[in-house]
Motif scaffolding. Structure first.
Motif, PDB file in Angstrom:
ATOM      1  N   VAL A  69       0.767  -1.027   0.161  1.00  0.00           N
ATOM      2  CA  VAL A  69       0.042   0.107   0.232  1.00  0.00           C
ATOM      3  C   VAL A  69       0.707   1.158   0.027  1.00  0.00           C
ATOM      4  O   VAL A  69       1.743   1.515   0.874  1.00  0.00           O
ATOM      5  N   VAL A  70       0.887   2.044  -0.901  1.00  0.00           N
ATOM      6  CA  VAL A  70       1.674   3.294  -1.114  1.00  0.00           C
ATOM      7  C   VAL A  70       0.868   4.243  -0.737  1.00  0.00           C
ATOM      8  O   VAL A  70       1.425   5.576  -0.470  1.00  0.00           O
ATOM      9  N   ALA A  71      -0.355   4.510  -0.765  1.00  0.00           N
ATOM     10  CA  ALA A  71      -1.377   5.541  -0.135  1.00  0.00           C
ATOM     11  C   ALA A  71      -2.635   4.934   0.175  1.00  0.00           C
ATOM     12  O   ALA A  71      -3.115   4.283  -0.226  1.00  0.00           O
ATOM     13  N   PRO A  72      -3.195   5.471   1.568  1.00  0.00           N
ATOM     14  CA  PRO A  72      -2.505   6.433   2.438  1.00  0.00           C
ATOM     15  C   PRO A  72      -1.577   5.769   3.376  1.00  0.00           C
ATOM     16  O   PRO A  72      -1.097   4.680   3.036  1.00  0.00           O
ATOM     17  N   ALA A  73      -1.375   6.163   4.529  1.00  0.00           N
ATOM     18  CA  ALA A  73      -0.464   5.476   5.449  1.00  0.00           C
ATOM     19  C   ALA A  73      -1.002   4.009   5.945  1.00  0.00           C
ATOM     20  O   ALA A  73      -2.128   3.826   5.179  1.00  0.00           O
ATOM     21  N   ASN A  74      -0.277   3.403   6.799  1.00  0.00           N
ATOM     22  CA  ASN A  74      -0.730   1.789   6.767  1.00  0.00           C
ATOM     23  C   ASN A  74      -1.904   1.610   7.697  1.00  0.00           C
ATOM     24  O   ASN A  74      -2.280   0.562   7.733  1.00  0.00           O
ATOM     25  N   THR A  75      -2.617   2.762   8.166  1.00  0.00           N
ATOM     26  CA  THR A  75      -3.806   2.700   9.058  1.00  0.00           C
ATOM     27  C   THR A  75      -4.592   3.705   8.467  1.00  0.00           C
ATOM     28  O   THR A  75      -4.511   4.990   8.173  1.00  0.00           O
ATOM     29  N   ILE A  76      -6.148   3.049   8.311  1.00  0.00           N
ATOM     30  CA  ILE A  76      -7.024   3.953   8.113  1.00  0.00           C
ATOM     31  C   ILE A  76      -7.884   4.265   9.306  1.00  0.00           C
ATOM     32  O   ILE A  76      -8.420   2.989  10.003  1.00  0.00           O
ATOM     33  N   LYS A  77      -8.310   5.421   9.615  1.00  0.00           N
ATOM     34  CA  LYS A  77      -8.984   5.472  10.992  1.00  0.00           C
ATOM     35  C   LYS A  77     -10.212   6.131  10.677  1.00  0.00           C
ATOM     36  O   LYS A  77     -10.462   7.482  10.111  1.00  0.00           O
ATOM     37  N   MET A  78     -11.455   5.714  11.293  1.00  0.00           N
ATOM     38  CA  MET A  78     -12.847   6.002  11.139  1.00  0.00           C
ATOM     39  C   MET A  78     -13.209   6.175  12.755  1.00  0.00           C
ATOM     40  O   MET A  78     -12.810   5.652  13.643  1.00  0.00           O
ATOM     41  N   ASN A  79     -14.734   6.640  12.754  1.00  0.00           N
ATOM     42  CA  ASN A  79     -15.390   6.351  13.884  1.00  0.00           C
ATOM     43  C   ASN A  79     -16.614   5.621  13.667  1.00  0.00           C
ATOM     44  O   ASN A  79     -17.122   5.562  12.452  1.00  0.00           O
ATOM     45  N   GLU A  80     -17.121   4.874  14.999  1.00  0.00           N
ATOM     46  CA  GLU A  80     -18.343   4.181  14.701  1.00  0.00           C
ATOM     47  C   GLU A  80     -19.380   4.953  14.063  1.00  0.00           C
ATOM     48  O   GLU A  80     -19.602   6.239  14.597  1.00  0.00           O
ATOM     49  N   GLY A  81     -20.224   4.661  13.329  1.00  0.00           N
ATOM     50  CA  GLY A  81     -21.345   5.403  12.562  1.00  0.00           C
ATOM     51  C   GLY A  81     -20.826   5.876  11.450  1.00  0.00           C
ATOM     52  O   GLY A  81     -21.803   6.363  10.254  1.00  0.00           O
ATOM     53  N   ASP A  82     -19.398   6.072  11.020  1.00  0.00           N
ATOM     54  CA  ASP A  82     -19.213   6.577   9.695  1.00  0.00           C
ATOM     55  C   ASP A  82     -19.439   5.600   8.596  1.00  0.00           C
ATOM     56  O   ASP A  82     -19.794   4.260   8.788  1.00  0.00           O
ATOM     57  N   LEU A  83     -20.048   6.328   7.526  1.00  0.00           N
ATOM     58  CA  LEU A  83     -20.254   5.624   6.032  1.00  0.00           C
ATOM     59  C   LEU A  83     -19.058   5.436   5.501  1.00  0.00           C
ATOM     60  O   LEU A  83     -18.380   6.580   5.132  1.00  0.00           O
ATOM     61  N   VAL A  84     -18.220   4.449   5.039  1.00  0.00           N
ATOM     62  CA  VAL A  84     -17.006   4.311   4.682  1.00  0.00           C
ATOM     63  C   VAL A  84     -17.187   3.924   3.144  1.00  0.00           C
ATOM     64  O   VAL A  84     -17.955   3.063   2.804  1.00  0.00           O
ATOM     65  N   GLU A  85     -16.128   4.550   2.303  1.00  0.00           N
ATOM     66  CA  GLU A  85     -15.919   4.148   0.985  1.00  0.00           C
ATOM     67  C   GLU A  85     -14.428   3.873   0.865  1.00  0.00           C
ATOM     68  O   GLU A  85     -13.700   5.086   0.836  1.00  0.00           O
ATOM     69  N   LEU A  86     -14.255   2.785   0.651  1.00  0.00           N
ATOM     70  CA  LEU A  86     -12.528   2.519   0.356  1.00  0.00           C
ATOM     71  C   LEU A  86     -12.361   2.268  -0.910  1.00  0.00           C
ATOM     72  O   LEU A  86     -13.020   1.212  -1.532  1.00  0.00           O
ATOM     73  N   HIS A  87     -11.814   3.135  -1.817  1.00  0.00           N
ATOM     74  CA  HIS A  87     -11.669   3.089  -3.164  1.00  0.00           C
ATOM     75  C   HIS A  87     -10.360   2.381  -3.461  1.00  0.00           C
ATOM     76  O   HIS A  87      -9.397   3.242  -3.207  1.00  0.00           O
ATOM     77  N   TRP A  88     -10.202   1.117  -3.893  1.00  0.00           N
ATOM     78  CA  TRP A  88      -8.872   0.532  -4.287  1.00  0.00           C
ATOM     79  C   TRP A  88      -8.540   0.442  -5.626  1.00  0.00           C
ATOM     80  O   TRP A  88      -9.228   0.429  -6.582  1.00  0.00           O
ATOM     81  N   THR A  89      -7.169   0.765  -5.829  1.00  0.00           N
ATOM     82  CA  THR A  89      -6.635   0.464  -7.128  1.00  0.00           C
ATOM     83  C   THR A  89      -5.456  -0.368  -6.952  1.00  0.00           C
ATOM     84  O   THR A  89      -4.803  -0.465  -5.707  1.00  0.00           O
ATOM     85  N   SER A  90      -4.987  -1.248  -7.801  1.00  0.00           N
ATOM     86  CA  SER A  90      -3.902  -1.912  -7.662  1.00  0.00           C
ATOM     87  C   SER A  90      -3.171  -2.366  -9.239  1.00  0.00           C
ATOM     88  O   SER A  90      -3.928  -2.384 -10.027  1.00  0.00           O
ATOM     89  N   ASP A  91      -1.768  -2.392  -9.114  1.00  0.00           N
ATOM     90  CA  ASP A  91      -1.187  -2.720 -10.372  1.00  0.00           C
ATOM     91  C   ASP A  91      -1.084  -4.129 -10.740  1.00  0.00           C
ATOM     92  O   ASP A  91      -0.537  -4.481 -11.595  1.00  0.00           O
ATOM     93  N   GLU A  92      -1.872  -4.743  -9.794  1.00  0.00           N
ATOM     94  CA  GLU A  92      -1.853  -6.345 -10.081  1.00  0.00           C
ATOM     95  C   GLU A  92      -3.019  -7.103  -9.405  1.00  0.00           C
ATOM     96  O   GLU A  92      -3.839  -6.268  -8.357  1.00  0.00           O
ATOM     97  N   TYR A  93      -3.528  -7.939  -9.921  1.00  0.00           N
ATOM     98  CA  TYR A  93      -4.724  -8.569  -9.494  1.00  0.00           C
ATOM     99  C   TYR A  93      -4.436  -8.941  -7.881  1.00  0.00           C
ATOM    100  O   TYR A  93      -3.580  -9.554  -7.445  1.00  0.00           O
ATOM    101  N   VAL A  94      -5.471  -8.398  -7.315  1.00  0.00           N
ATOM    102  CA  VAL A  94      -5.571  -9.013  -5.630  1.00  0.00           C
ATOM    103  C   VAL A  94      -6.983  -9.266  -5.080  1.00  0.00           C
ATOM    104  O   VAL A  94      -7.810  -8.617  -5.640  1.00  0.00           O
TER     105      VAL A  94
END
Length: 110
Positions: free
Chosen positions: A29-54
């Protein structure tokens, strides 16, 4: 787009929507840092891209997502459980397999 999970309509007006772009290059993972921080109740969208199938797995929330090179994938959900949860790869490219955490998803109580 490959979408895993949907936002419950009842929460859409009461909780903040938090989008995070996650980029993987060279099986790291090159972006963001190695931890994603949220709060309970947040609506989360993690948008992933990769240079390889994963194949990704967000433990604790038991969400799985396949990301293809050049094609973004999205994990969309409500942060309902507090704690620190690993995000692991269950497969890289052709035949690569691993269970090591590539990053963490942290959720703090309200």
């Amino acid at each position: 787009f490959i979408i895993s999970g949907l936002f419950p309509t009842v929460f859409a007006q009461n909780s903040p929507r938090r989008m995070v772009e996650v980029r993987i290059e060279g099986r790291t993972v090159v972006a963001p840092a190695n931890t994603i921080k949220m709060n309970e109740g947040d609506l989360v969208e993690l948008h992933w891209t990769s240079d390889e199938y994963v194949e990704l797995h967000l433990h604790g929330y038991d969400m799985k997502l396949t990301v293809l090179p050049g094609k973004p994938g999205i994990m969309a959900f409500e942060a309902f459980a507090s704690g620190r949860f690993p995000i692991t790869s269950h497969g890289w490219g052709k035949g690569g397999h691993g269970h090591d955490a590539i990053m963490y998803f942290e959720v703090y109580p309200q």
